[in-house]
Design an enzyme around this catalytic site. Sequence first.
Site, PDB file in Angstrom:
ATOM      1  CE1 TYR A   1      37.944  25.432  34.774  1.00 18.41           C
ATOM      2  CE2 TYR A   1      36.671  25.643  32.762  1.00 18.41           C
ATOM      3  CZ  TYR A   1      37.854  25.384  33.401  1.00 18.41           C
ATOM      4  OH  TYR A   1      38.968  25.088  32.643  1.00 18.41           O
TER       5      TYR A   1
ATOM      6  CG  HIS B   1      40.074  19.858  35.151  1.00 14.48           C
ATOM      7  ND1 HIS B   1      39.043  20.660  35.582  1.00 14.48           N
ATOM      8  CD2 HIS B   1      40.972  20.705  34.591  1.00 14.48           C
ATOM      9  CE1 HIS B   1      39.318  21.923  35.291  1.00 14.48           C
ATOM     10  NE2 HIS B   1      40.474  21.970  34.689  1.00 14.48           N
TER      11      HIS B   1
HETATM   12  N1  LIG Z   1      42.311  22.293  31.498  1.00 15.58           N
HETATM   13  C1  LIG Z   1      42.828  23.184  32.294  1.00 15.58           C
HETATM   14  O1  LIG Z   1      43.524  22.855  33.265  1.00 15.58           O
HETATM   15  C2  LIG Z   1      42.570  24.633  32.025  1.00 15.58           C
HETATM   16  C3  LIG Z   1      43.302  25.624  32.714  1.00 15.58           C
HETATM   17  C4  LIG Z   1      43.052  26.956  32.404  1.00 15.58           C
HETATM   18  C5  LIG Z   1      42.108  27.293  31.445  1.00 15.58           C
HETATM   19  N2  LIG Z   1      41.376  26.326  30.819  1.00 15.58           N
HETATM   20  C6  LIG Z   1      40.352  26.651  29.792  1.00 15.58           C
HETATM   21  O2  LIG Z   1      40.963  27.468  28.808  1.00 15.58           O
HETATM   22  C7  LIG Z   1      40.165  28.640  28.635  1.00 15.58           C
HETATM   23  C8  LIG Z   1      41.001  29.800  28.163  1.00 15.58           C
HETATM   24  O3  LIG Z   1      42.034  30.101  29.085  1.00 15.58           O
HETATM   25  P1  LIG Z   1      42.012  31.372  30.067  1.00 15.58           P
HETATM   26  O4  LIG Z   1      40.626  31.840  30.277  1.00 15.58           O
HETATM   27  O5  LIG Z   1      42.827  30.989  31.240  1.00 15.58           O
HETATM   28  O6  LIG Z   1      42.884  32.451  29.278  1.00 15.58           O
HETATM   29  P2  LIG Z   1      42.917  33.068  27.787  1.00 15.58           P
HETATM   30  O7  LIG Z   1      41.766  32.621  26.994  1.00 15.58           O
HETATM   31  O8  LIG Z   1      44.303  32.857  27.280  1.00 15.58           O
HETATM   32  O9  LIG Z   1      42.788  34.619  28.104  1.00 15.58           O
HETATM   33  C9  LIG Z   1      41.621  35.176  28.673  1.00 15.58           C
HETATM   34  C10 LIG Z   1      41.931  36.627  29.004  1.00 15.58           C
HETATM   35  O10 LIG Z   1      42.284  37.340  27.810  1.00 15.58           O
HETATM   36  C11 LIG Z   1      41.406  38.453  27.607  1.00 15.58           C
HETATM   37  N3  LIG Z   1      41.127  38.502  26.175  1.00 15.58           N
HETATM   38  C12 LIG Z   1      40.397  37.625  25.441  1.00 15.58           C
HETATM   39  N4  LIG Z   1      40.393  37.979  24.150  1.00 15.58           N
HETATM   40  C13 LIG Z   1      41.133  39.093  24.055  1.00 15.58           C
HETATM   41  C14 LIG Z   1      41.496  39.924  22.955  1.00 15.58           C
HETATM   42  N5  LIG Z   1      41.078  39.661  21.723  1.00 15.58           N
HETATM   43  N6  LIG Z   1      42.266  41.016  23.213  1.00 15.58           N
HETATM   44  C15 LIG Z   1      42.680  41.300  24.472  1.00 15.58           C
HETATM   45  N7  LIG Z   1      42.373  40.543  25.550  1.00 15.58           N
HETATM   46  C16 LIG Z   1      41.608  39.444  25.333  1.00 15.58           C
HETATM   47  C17 LIG Z   1      40.180  38.152  28.429  1.00 15.58           C
HETATM   48  O11 LIG Z   1      39.592  39.336  28.908  1.00 15.58           O
HETATM   49  P3  LIG Z   1      38.046  39.734  28.546  1.00 15.58           P
HETATM   50  O12 LIG Z   1      37.195  38.627  29.073  1.00 15.58           O
HETATM   51  O13 LIG Z   1      37.864  41.025  29.254  1.00 15.58           O
HETATM   52  O14 LIG Z   1      38.009  39.871  27.043  1.00 15.58           O
HETATM   53  C18 LIG Z   1      40.744  37.336  29.603  1.00 15.58           C
HETATM   54  O15 LIG Z   1      41.237  38.203  30.615  1.00 15.58           O
HETATM   55  C19 LIG Z   1      39.550  28.836  30.033  1.00 15.58           C
HETATM   56  O16 LIG Z   1      38.524  29.797  30.026  1.00 15.58           O
HETATM   57  C20 LIG Z   1      39.145  27.425  30.335  1.00 15.58           C
HETATM   58  O17 LIG Z   1      37.954  27.090  29.632  1.00 15.58           O
HETATM   59  C21 LIG Z   1      41.605  25.003  31.102  1.00 15.58           C
END
Ligand SMILES: NC(=O)c1ccc[n+]([C@@H]2O[C@H](COP(=O)([O-])OP(=O)(O)OC[C@H]3O[C@@H](n4cnc5c(N)ncnc54)[C@H](OP(=O)(O)O)[C@@H]3O)[C@@H](O)[C@H]2O)c1
Length: 280
Positions: free
Chosen positions: A52, A110
Amino acid sequence: MVHIIPTVTLKDGVEIPVVGFGTANVKGNQGATAIASAITNGYRLIDSAYNYENEGAVGEGIRRAGVPREKLLVASKLPGRYHQYDEAVKAIQESLFRANVDYFDLYLIHWPNPKQDHYVEAWQALIDAQKWGLVRSIGVSNFLPEHLERLEKETGILPSVNQIELHPFFNQEEQREWHEKHGIVTESWSPLYRAKHTMENETLQYVAHKYSKSVAQVILRWHYQLGAITIPKSTSPNRQLENISIFDFALDYEDMEMIGKLTRPDGRINGQNPAEYEEF
Ligand SMILES: NC(=O)c1ccc[n+]([C@@H]2O[C@H](COP(=O)([O-])OP(=O)(O)OC[C@H]3O[C@@H](n4cnc5c(N)ncnc54)[C@H](OP(=O)(O)O)[C@@H]3O)[C@@H](O)[C@H]2O)c1
């Protein structure tokens, strides 16, 4: 008001909050501000990754928030290009330098990248890093049962956590059951499906209306009741708070089932099946 988030104890004894803060694409000065805000709002588990390119922003966010290091759980992940043992050890050390911490509370591989076939070596490096005190708890991400079985067969040690893609459109029922049988805690990545199609989904809106909660809160509560840790990402302080305000209601059985039935075989966000997909 700082919200208190319930915890679970991992197989290696580390107590971890059931909701943490996701940080993909949260970097630089704005990223450090968002991470500091999440900590001030009550988040104690911060999920990061070498890839990241934001372990530095995590360290800076921690410094700005002013919460003592020992009250926080800092997590990061080993990239696919450093699975060979010596490379993995150096990458863990480099991660620590970048985050400006002496130890990680959780460190994950990862992706397994099975075609490269070095993930067992990487796992051995994590096992040793734990012995050396660099990491308190060791886990993996995106590992299928066949990869986990191999870790156990070749090292005798199973991960504490497996962080996998999990959301209402891909509920990972069989993989969760496998984890439960083997004492592995499931951690859901992209728990909100990146807020694409989830917020306007009729079933989720119906359930949210029923409990007078937001769609995001209902989804995160569903994960919690499944027994999975979530790491929702939000750069908005209000949405950060919304996402941890899920411990004052409970979804009933029918609503849990209804949300679970939104799952589809092709429900992964970008079709990243760990049997095939590789990330370096
Ligand atoms: N291990 C892996 O391979 C892997 C892959 C992907 C992700 N990850 C981890 O998982 C974490 C979470 O996944 P993600 O970031 O992909 O997606 P997520 O948490 O499912 O969704 C994030 C999105 O949702 C919005 N959001 C958050 N809270 C909200 C709410 N209460 N109402 C409306 N919209 C909302 C955010 O916008 P705003 O910021 O504008 O609120 C952002 O655009 C990542 O940040 C990372 O740390 C790991």
